[in-house]
Design an enzyme around this catalytic site. Sequence first.
Site, PDB file in Angstrom:
ATOM      1  N   ARG A  39      -3.641 119.590  69.258  1.00  0.00           N
ATOM      2  CA  ARG A  39      -3.937 118.265  69.777  1.00  0.00           C
ATOM      3  C   ARG A  39      -5.023 117.831  68.416  1.00  0.00           C
ATOM      4  O   ARG A  39      -4.967 116.437  67.953  1.00  0.00           O
ATOM      5  CB  ARG A  39      -4.208 117.522  70.542  1.00  0.00           C
ATOM      6  CG  ARG A  39      -2.259 117.748  71.790  1.00  0.00           C
ATOM      7  CD  ARG A  39      -2.462 117.508  72.464  1.00  0.00           C
ATOM      8  NE  ARG A  39      -1.240 116.448  72.750  1.00  0.00           N
ATOM      9  CZ  ARG A  39       0.046 116.500  74.257  1.00  0.00           C
ATOM     10  NH1 ARG A  39      -1.297 116.950  75.071  1.00  0.00           N
ATOM     11  NH2 ARG A  39       0.960 116.158  74.427  1.00  0.00           N
ATOM     12  N   LYS A 196      16.442 119.788  84.420  1.00  0.00           N
ATOM     13  CA  LYS A 196      17.439 117.710  85.554  1.00  0.00           C
ATOM     14  C   LYS A 196      18.679 116.968  84.139  1.00  0.00           C
ATOM     15  O   LYS A 196      17.583 117.180  83.184  1.00  0.00           O
ATOM     16  CB  LYS A 196      16.279 116.942  85.919  1.00  0.00           C
ATOM     17  CG  LYS A 196      15.697 117.972  87.470  1.00  0.00           C
ATOM     18  CD  LYS A 196      14.743 116.700  87.462  1.00  0.00           C
ATOM     19  CE  LYS A 196      14.064 116.961  88.973  1.00  0.00           C
ATOM     20  NZ  LYS A 196      13.044 115.569  89.507  1.00  0.00           N
ATOM     21  N   GLY A 349       6.177 119.327  74.171  1.00  0.00           N
ATOM     22  CA  GLY A 349       7.113 119.613  75.749  1.00  0.00           C
ATOM     23  C   GLY A 349       6.684 120.966  76.200  1.00  0.00           C
ATOM     24  O   GLY A 349       6.422 121.735  75.081  1.00  0.00           O
ATOM     25  N   GLY A 372       6.678 113.676  76.459  1.00  0.00           N
ATOM     26  CA  GLY A 372       7.514 112.271  76.876  1.00  0.00           C
ATOM     27  C   GLY A 372       7.657 111.605  75.078  1.00  0.00           C
ATOM     28  O   GLY A 372       8.991 110.706  75.879  1.00  0.00           O
TER      29      GLY A 372
HETATM   30  P1  AMP Z   1      12.147 119.811  81.217  1.00  0.00           P
HETATM   31  O1  AMP Z   1      10.566 119.348  81.813  1.00  0.00           O
HETATM   32  O2  AMP Z   1      13.356 119.022  81.725  1.00  0.00           O
HETATM   33  O3  AMP Z   1      12.312 119.998  80.186  1.00  0.00           O
HETATM   34  O4  AMP Z   1      12.425 121.411  82.345  1.00  0.00           O
HETATM   35  C1  AMP Z   1      11.789 122.477  81.850  1.00  0.00           C
HETATM   36  C2  AMP Z   1      11.601 123.483  82.856  1.00  0.00           C
HETATM   37  O5  AMP Z   1      12.895 123.797  83.216  1.00  0.00           O
HETATM   38  C3  AMP Z   1      11.025 124.503  82.131  1.00  0.00           C
HETATM   39  O6  AMP Z   1      10.045 124.791  83.252  1.00  0.00           O
HETATM   40  C4  AMP Z   1      11.870 125.743  82.643  1.00  0.00           C
HETATM   41  O7  AMP Z   1      11.605 126.633  83.479  1.00  0.00           O
HETATM   42  C5  AMP Z   1      12.501 124.636  83.625  1.00  0.00           C
HETATM   43  N1  AMP Z   1      14.274 125.770  83.596  1.00  0.00           N
HETATM   44  C6  AMP Z   1      14.699 125.540  82.835  1.00  0.00           C
HETATM   45  N2  AMP Z   1      16.350 126.258  82.878  1.00  0.00           N
HETATM   46  C7  AMP Z   1      16.065 126.500  84.209  1.00  0.00           C
HETATM   47  C8  AMP Z   1      16.873 127.487  85.283  1.00  0.00           C
HETATM   48  N3  AMP Z   1      18.834 127.786  85.312  1.00  0.00           N
HETATM   49  N4  AMP Z   1      16.569 127.102  86.135  1.00  0.00           N
HETATM   50  C9  AMP Z   1      15.616 126.288  87.078  1.00  0.00           C
HETATM   51  N5  AMP Z   1      14.481 126.011  85.892  1.00  0.00           N
HETATM   52  C10 AMP Z   1      14.786 126.159  84.975  1.00  0.00           C
END
Ligand code: AMP
Length: 392
Positions: A39, A196, A349, A372
């Site tokens: 950054r 999620k 991210g 974000g």
């Molecule tokens: P996000 O911040 O929503 O983009 O989520 C990223 C996180 O999702 C990372 O830390 C990954 O380890 C987690 N992730 C990806 N695939 C899976 C999965 N199948 N089960 C649990 N966590 C996951």
Amino acid sequence: MINKKSVKDIDVSSKRVLVRCDFNVPLDKETGEITSDKRIVESLKTICYLRDHNAKIVLCSHIGKTGKNISLAPVAKRLSELLNQEVRLLKDIDSEETKNVVYHLAEKEIVLLENTRMTEAEEANDMEFAKKLASFGEIFVNDAFGTAHRAHASTEGVTHFLPSVCGFLIEKEIEALDHGINNPKRPLVAIIGGAKVSSKIGVLTNLLDKVDTLLIGGAMTYTFVKAQGGKIGNSLCEEDKVDVAAEILKKALEKGVRMLLPVDNVVAKEISNDTETKICGVDEIPDGYMGLDIGPKTIELYKGEIEVAGTVVWNGPVGVFEYQNFEKGTREIAKAMADSNAVTIIGGGDSAAAVEKFGLEDRMSHVSTGGGASLEFMEGKKLPGIEALQDK
Ligand code: AMP
């Protein structure tokens, strides 16, 4: 195209220019050393332009969360090395000394104000605090893409008091994201993963109007599989979002978007590198097992889509890439993007962290510095830190 004035559209010579950078860099918990200066490096283009054009430069940024009171001292040190010039850290923005130093800056001189999140006034977008920050400059340049989605005192508040334009990093980010999503070389393939569905509903919905193909990965897969009646074992699932997932699948069908879910996955009883893993169909996960990465058939399927794409936009890892046992899918997606002739855009991210981890950063068209902010951009939202700048 970005319709905001940039630093090139104004005369900065001899002026005090307050620059909001994104120096929210990761620090080693024990040594306090910067673990990635990406950054800081990304901010240099704007700073060097201002220096070359004889501005008096006052930098500011947040680092860490409000209440943690982390100092920007390591950033001042790294900036001094990178710019080959002393960048003095002004620790107390309320002091007479700080005012004195800033008001008597010479052309090309550079100072850095201490962490804007030393006070709650920053995130509250308190106008008194914004006014105080603004008093250090005659012009405001926002170059902090990472916080452009937040209306804070140092991003939005100051624009009420100073002529405000964007820096080169914001310009580059918006141009890359805008081009990738709103004016892409087709077919446009989006890969959306992460933990999620709930945090990606906005992106999924907005992208359904833009993309030709949508590839789903990560834990959110299982909410979709559940919506289709599949057996997901102990995989993460947002029960209250199953209906939303079904609705998204239906909309994709109506809009003619090819929305692909993984066909197979790597499953295990726990998230660890020691545990035994198995491959199985995405809708036939045994009880006690969790889906933690896309499987080999899915990797091939998704690679095929990436190969024929004109543009690929990626947000969210397709597995728990932080663990060696479950990183292969994310690695293979990153590799396929690096090898393709498509315009490749990584939406900050965790996906940016994954690409960095695999050493493939330089082989992507654009890796966003703002997780974000790029997510909100992909949701089709306006970013307040950018909206507040002067129009061209
Ligand atoms: P996000 O911040 O929503 O983009 O989520 C990223 C996180 O999702 C990372 O830390 C990954 O380890 C987690 N992730 C990806 N695939 C899976 C999965 N199948 N089960 C649990 N966590 C996951």
